[in-house]
Motif scaffolding. Structure first.
Motif, PDB file in Angstrom:
ATOM      1  N   UNK A 109      11.357   6.140  -7.577  1.00 39.80           N
ATOM      2  CA  UNK A 109      12.542   6.136  -6.911  1.00 39.80           C
ATOM      3  C   UNK A 109      12.450   5.094  -5.757  1.00 39.80           C
ATOM      4  N   UNK A 110      11.353   4.883  -5.299  1.00 37.57           N
ATOM      5  CA  UNK A 110      10.984   4.003  -4.039  1.00 37.57           C
ATOM      6  C   UNK A 110      10.817   2.586  -4.534  1.00 37.57           C
ATOM      7  N   UNK A 111      10.591   2.341  -5.839  1.00 42.21           N
ATOM      8  CA  UNK A 111      10.051   1.037  -6.324  1.00 42.21           C
ATOM      9  C   UNK A 111       9.130   0.506  -5.952  1.00 42.21           C
ATOM     10  N   UNK A 112       7.872   1.505  -5.802  1.00 41.21           N
ATOM     11  CA  UNK A 112       6.579   1.057  -5.288  1.00 41.21           C
ATOM     12  C   UNK A 112       5.438   2.012  -6.164  1.00 41.21           C
ATOM     13  N   UNK A 113       4.196   1.625  -5.844  1.00 38.60           N
ATOM     14  CA  UNK A 113       2.720   2.329  -6.270  1.00 38.60           C
ATOM     15  C   UNK A 113       2.284   2.682  -4.928  1.00 38.60           C
ATOM     16  N   UNK A 114       1.855   3.804  -5.035  1.00 39.78           N
ATOM     17  CA  UNK A 114       1.031   4.318  -3.645  1.00 39.78           C
ATOM     18  C   UNK A 114      -0.215   4.898  -4.144  1.00 39.78           C
ATOM     19  N   UNK A 115      -1.278   4.637  -3.078  1.00 42.95           N
ATOM     20  CA  UNK A 115      -2.325   5.318  -3.525  1.00 42.95           C
ATOM     21  C   UNK A 115      -2.588   6.331  -2.224  1.00 42.95           C
ATOM     22  N   UNK A 116      -3.059   7.428  -2.455  1.00 46.95           N
ATOM     23  CA  UNK A 116      -3.338   8.453  -1.339  1.00 46.95           C
ATOM     24  C   UNK A 116      -4.339   9.363  -1.843  1.00 46.95           C
ATOM     25  N   UNK A 117      -5.079  10.000  -0.731  1.00 45.01           N
ATOM     26  CA  UNK A 117      -6.109  10.763  -1.060  1.00 45.01           C
ATOM     27  C   UNK A 117      -5.445  12.368  -1.520  1.00 45.01           C
ATOM     28  N   UNK A 118      -6.572  13.271  -1.738  1.00 49.65           N
ATOM     29  CA  UNK A 118      -6.196  14.443  -2.492  1.00 49.65           C
ATOM     30  C   UNK A 118      -5.304  15.349  -1.376  1.00 49.65           C
ATOM     31  N   UNK A 119      -5.156  14.958  -0.034  1.00 54.18           N
ATOM     32  CA  UNK A 119      -4.352  15.916   0.735  1.00 54.18           C
ATOM     33  C   UNK A 119      -2.915  15.291   0.859  1.00 54.18           C
ATOM     34  N   UNK A 120      -2.927  14.047   0.035  1.00 51.25           N
ATOM     35  CA  UNK A 120      -1.410  13.506   0.268  1.00 51.25           C
ATOM     36  C   UNK A 120      -1.378  12.533   1.482  1.00 51.25           C
ATOM     37  N   UNK A 121      -2.619  12.205   1.829  1.00 53.96           N
ATOM     38  CA  UNK A 121      -2.372  11.151   3.130  1.00 53.96           C
ATOM     39  C   UNK A 121      -2.453   9.705   2.378  1.00 53.96           C
ATOM     40  N   UNK A 122      -1.185   9.084   3.090  1.00 52.77           N
ATOM     41  CA  UNK A 122      -0.880   7.471   2.428  1.00 52.77           C
ATOM     42  C   UNK A 122      -2.179   6.763   2.602  1.00 52.77           C
ATOM     43  N   UNK A 123      -2.957   5.791   1.752  1.00 48.12           N
ATOM     44  CA  UNK A 123      -3.944   4.868   1.850  1.00 48.12           C
ATOM     45  C   UNK A 123      -3.278   3.622   1.988  1.00 48.12           C
ATOM     46  N   UNK A 124      -2.459   3.250   0.691  1.00 45.92           N
ATOM     47  CA  UNK A 124      -2.184   1.951   0.610  1.00 45.92           C
ATOM     48  C   UNK A 124      -1.085   1.975  -0.551  1.00 45.92           C
ATOM     49  N   UNK A 125      -0.352   0.771  -0.523  1.00 49.18           N
ATOM     50  CA  UNK A 125       0.974   0.175  -1.480  1.00 49.18           C
ATOM     51  C   UNK A 125       0.682  -0.755  -2.308  1.00 49.18           C
ATOM     52  N   UNK A 126       1.029  -0.855  -3.619  1.00 45.81           N
ATOM     53  CA  UNK A 126       0.971  -2.211  -4.466  1.00 45.81           C
ATOM     54  C   UNK A 126       2.421  -2.271  -4.961  1.00 45.81           C
ATOM     55  N   UNK A 127       2.803  -3.506  -4.753  1.00 47.47           N
ATOM     56  CA  UNK A 127       4.096  -3.824  -5.385  1.00 47.47           C
ATOM     57  C   UNK A 127       5.379  -3.276  -4.491  1.00 47.47           C
ATOM     58  N   UNK A 128       6.391  -3.642  -4.928  1.00 46.26           N
ATOM     59  CA  UNK A 128       7.680  -3.190  -4.297  1.00 46.26           C
ATOM     60  C   UNK A 128       9.038  -3.853  -4.778  1.00 46.26           C
ATOM     61  N   UNK A 129       9.968  -3.143  -5.029  1.00 48.42           N
ATOM     62  CA  UNK A 129      11.080  -3.663  -5.220  1.00 48.42           C
ATOM     63  C   UNK A 129      11.519  -3.707  -6.760  1.00 48.42           C
ATOM     64  N   UNK A 130      12.933  -3.958  -7.225  1.00 52.75           N
ATOM     65  CA  UNK A 130      13.149  -4.015  -8.530  1.00 52.75           C
ATOM     66  C   UNK A 130      13.339  -5.394  -9.098  1.00 52.75           C
ATOM     67  N   UNK A 131      12.717  -5.690 -10.390  1.00 50.17           N
ATOM     68  CA  UNK A 131      13.060  -7.327 -10.564  1.00 50.17           C
ATOM     69  C   UNK A 131      11.772  -7.559 -11.731  1.00 50.17           C
ATOM     70  N   UNK A 132      11.932  -8.742 -11.922  1.00 51.62           N
ATOM     71  CA  UNK A 132      10.863  -9.306 -12.796  1.00 51.62           C
ATOM     72  C   UNK A 132       9.902 -10.330 -12.119  1.00 51.62           C
ATOM     73  N   UNK A 133      10.186 -10.482 -10.939  1.00 48.16           N
ATOM     74  CA  UNK A 133       9.183 -11.228 -10.038  1.00 48.16           C
ATOM     75  C   UNK A 133       7.705 -10.514 -10.155  1.00 48.16           C
ATOM     76  N   UNK A 134       6.726 -11.541  -9.751  1.00 47.22           N
ATOM     77  CA  UNK A 134       5.312 -10.745  -9.604  1.00 47.22           C
ATOM     78  C   UNK A 134       5.296  -9.723  -8.603  1.00 47.22           C
ATOM     79  N   UNK A 135       4.818  -8.681  -8.940  1.00 48.44           N
ATOM     80  CA  UNK A 135       4.868  -7.564  -7.944  1.00 48.44           C
ATOM     81  C   UNK A 135       6.013  -6.619  -7.712  1.00 48.44           C
ATOM     82  N   UNK A 136       7.198  -7.054  -8.418  1.00 45.77           N
ATOM     83  CA  UNK A 136       8.265  -6.406  -8.596  1.00 45.77           C
ATOM     84  C   UNK A 136       8.291  -5.810  -9.850  1.00 45.77           C
ATOM     85  N   UNK A 137       8.935  -4.503  -9.942  1.00 44.10           N
ATOM     86  CA  UNK A 137       9.054  -3.352 -11.185  1.00 44.10           C
ATOM     87  C   UNK A 137      10.419  -3.396 -11.909  1.00 44.10           C
ATOM     88  N   UNK A 138      10.696  -3.940 -12.952  1.00 39.10           N
ATOM     89  CA  UNK A 138      11.542  -3.756 -13.920  1.00 39.10           C
ATOM     90  C   UNK A 138      12.022  -2.504 -14.417  1.00 39.10           C
TER      91      UNK A 138
END
Length: 211
Positions: A109-138
């Motif tokens: 729903x947020x058009x992104x990929x996130x990495x977190x630890x096992x407590x749910x603490x945010x660590x990193x984000x990969x890509x973002x947005x909707x579309x077909x450009x590199x890093x976006x997600x169709x």
């Protein structure tokens, strides 16, 4: 997802609002996994050690963590609904890192990929947005996995992309198949690096190799 430690396969049943366990040995139904508050399970993954099951609950926008094989602890949830750090919106898939210390989540729903630890603490984000450009997600990110070298692979509706690091440019994988039929889920065989794609539109599985 397959848990080799218990010789079981765990299956998310979106319509029935449950996760079921099946025996790999004889295909027999073992039972329903007790996950309080589970609404719409989508992606799930067993930890490398076989002591924890992570389940993406799309409607509740949380990740359920369920102890397996006699591991200590109780079933609990991490994250909450929203768009900030430590928040999810309609998560579609979840996968453990190879060392079992992190979770990679397709935050659909947020058009992104996130990495977190096992407590749910945010660590990193990969890509973002909707579309077909590199890093976006169709159609939004649908399947995620981290390979043995730390690359994050993401399947959307039409392709698989790989990210070498947070903020790095995405590379579209050249896969040995002309049409994935609407990619829906993603896994990797850590023994040989082969990619397993569930093609949602065609209702089949494809085992692919990287060019």
């Amino acid at each position: 997802t397959h848990d080799a430690r218990s010789s079981s396969v765990y299956v998310s049943d979106f319509s029935m609002k449950r996760v079921s366990q099946w025996s790999v040995t004889d295909g027999a139904f073992v039972g329903v996994v007790d996950i309080p508050g589970l609404d719409k399970p989508v992606g799930l993954d067993a930890s490398p050690a076989g002591d924890l099951l992570a389940v993406a609950d799309k409607n509740n926008s949380v990740i359920h963590l369920v102890p397996l094989n006699g591991a200590a602890g109780e079933c609990h949830t991490i994250c909450r609904a929203g768009s900030g750090d430590g928040e999810l919106k309609d998560p579609y898939d979840v996968s453990f890192s190879p060392d079992g210390t992190k979770l990679i989540v397709a935050d659909w729903g947020n058009q992104r990929v996130v990495v977190m630890d096992l407590t749910g603490t945010f660590l990193a984000q990969y890509g973002g947005g909707t579309g077909t450009e590199a890093g976006q997600f169709a159609g939004g990110p649908r399947g995620v996995v981290m390979d043995n070298t730390g690359n994050v692979l993401v399947a959307d509706a039409v392709r698989v992309q790989t990210f070498a690091a947070p903020g790095a440019a995405a590379t579209e994988l050249m896969l040995t198949m002309d049409n994935a039929g609407g990619m829906a889920s993603l896994a990797i065989d850590r023994r040989n690096g082969c990619i397993v794609v569930a093609a949602g539109k065609d209702h089949n599985l494809a085992v692919l190799t990287r060019e």
